[in-house]
Design an enzyme around this catalytic site. Sequence first.
Site, PDB file in Angstrom:
ATOM      1  CE  LYS A 169      43.996  27.859  34.146  1.00  0.00           C
ATOM      2  NZ  LYS A 169      44.729  28.420  33.697  1.00  0.00           N
ATOM      3  CG  ASP A 171      33.399  41.405  24.999  1.00  0.00           C
ATOM      4  OD1 ASP A 171      32.151  41.303  24.391  1.00  0.00           O
ATOM      5  OD2 ASP A 171      33.052  42.906  26.038  1.00  0.00           O
ATOM      6  CG  ASP A 175      31.029  37.448  29.237  1.00  0.00           C
ATOM      7  OD1 ASP A 175      30.226  38.298  27.404  1.00  0.00           O
ATOM      8  OD2 ASP A 175      31.354  38.490  30.022  1.00  0.00           O
ATOM      9  CG  ASP A 180      46.084  30.104  30.648  1.00  0.00           C
ATOM     10  OD1 ASP A 180      45.534  29.302  30.117  1.00  0.00           O
ATOM     11  OD2 ASP A 180      47.127  30.243  31.389  1.00  0.00           O
ATOM     12  CE1 TYR A 188      28.589  34.488  32.267  1.00  0.00           C
ATOM     13  CE2 TYR A 188      26.434  36.222  31.825  1.00  0.00           C
ATOM     14  CZ  TYR A 188      27.777  35.905  32.097  1.00  0.00           C
ATOM     15  OH  TYR A 188      28.909  36.424  31.155  1.00  0.00           O
TER      16      TYR A 188
HETATM   17  C1  IPM Z   1      27.052  39.281  26.460  1.00  0.00           C
HETATM   18  C2  IPM Z   1      26.885  40.654  27.545  1.00  0.00           C
HETATM   19  C3  IPM Z   1      26.305  39.536  28.717  1.00  0.00           C
HETATM   20  C4  IPM Z   1      26.436  38.486  28.993  1.00  0.00           C
HETATM   21  C5  IPM Z   1      25.564  40.839  29.984  1.00  0.00           C
HETATM   22  C6  IPM Z   1      25.041  42.188  29.813  1.00  0.00           C
HETATM   23  C7  IPM Z   1      24.490  39.862  30.792  1.00  0.00           C
HETATM   24  O1  IPM Z   1      28.179  41.011  27.907  1.00  0.00           O
HETATM   25  O2  IPM Z   1      25.877  39.261  26.055  1.00  0.00           O
HETATM   26  O3  IPM Z   1      28.011  39.242  26.753  1.00  0.00           O
HETATM   27  O4  IPM Z   1      27.421  38.412  29.772  1.00  0.00           O
HETATM   28  O5  IPM Z   1      26.592  37.549  28.444  1.00  0.00           O
HETATM   29 MN    MN Z   2      29.913  39.874  27.154  1.00  0.00          MN
END
Ligand code: IPM
Ligand code: MN
Length: 354
Positions: free
Chosen positions: A189, A249, A245, A221, A141
Amino acid sequence: MNAHIVLLPGDGIGPEVIAAATQVLARVAKAFNHELSFSTQLIGGAALRAGLPPLPDETLAAVKSAHAVLLGAVGDPAFDDRPPAERPEAALLALRREMGVYANLRPARTWPGLEGSGPLRRSVLAGTDLIVVRELLGGLYYGQPRGIDESGFSAINTMRYSRPEIVRVARVAFELALERKNRVVSVDKANVLEVSRLWRTVVTEVAGDYPTVKLTHEFVDTAAMKLALAPASFDVVLTENMFGDILSDEAGAVCGSLGLLPSASLGPGPGLFEPVHGSAPDLAGRDLANPIGAIASAAMMLSDGLGLRAEGAAIISAIERVLRTGLRTADIAGADETAVGTSMFAEAVAMGTG
Ligand code: IPM
Ligand code: MN
């Protein structure tokens, strides 16, 4: 306690879920006799639309003098064709860096009554209660060099970590494990990436200071697979920025909805609290969003940001009670359940808080 909170509603469903969370905060503050004051600032697409940069100076100044910051979401399809540095998301990355919040805590758990609302069998999901500790200020990032070359033929991003960056976030994970089930899985990894080999070495060294915590290592993975196959096997998941990240999710989806996940980003100064979900432009302005992620982020703000543990816990209990009564937003409602809107759900939680 007197505390000043800066609200950054941002884009899409951000304003709706922040309104929901603020309503609950106001209620709990009253019940526990605290003075919480709020001010609202622009960020992301909302700032761009007002002719300002995605992270306006005024917003940054306000954030730096706050006791805590509660953010909704950033991201707006209107700016999709802009380069990364001019997109709404750039504001979030700059904000995290400016605030120095290097440790991003993303708890994912089963909520009462929602054990069947996700894609997994109840028996697989049962007992899931994990927390992803995502390094938030390093890796791909932020690494330099980065960019697309002039001809548009190739592009580069850099994954880089230094020892101190790994040590400080690893400590957060081990400290958390001491209060939980004493297990840390470090995700990397290391079979391919040198950065991961350093990560593994340093995390193993830090583990030496925590003899009661059991540390294991997993390739990313494999970790992604296990998260879907056996989510209940995890306690603390420690990982770098990009892997965190992605895995967070996944953890949200596994538990029933991304709308359920809160987060706390911590560093030496005020913390940044935000739901893990994005701006969900398709849901925006329709009273459809699940406010639990934002309300639970407000609870983390009280507990982890302001040290008000009982107050944070009161919010979480209120969410649980409301879920037990069967109230559901559309994302978590079963086929035979009627869904309520964001505001009605928030109202019910607020009432239950005090
Ligand atoms: C998160 C989001 C952010 C990230 C984006 C919006 C930049 O996906 O907070 O997980 O990737 O960190
Ligand atoms: Mn995210």
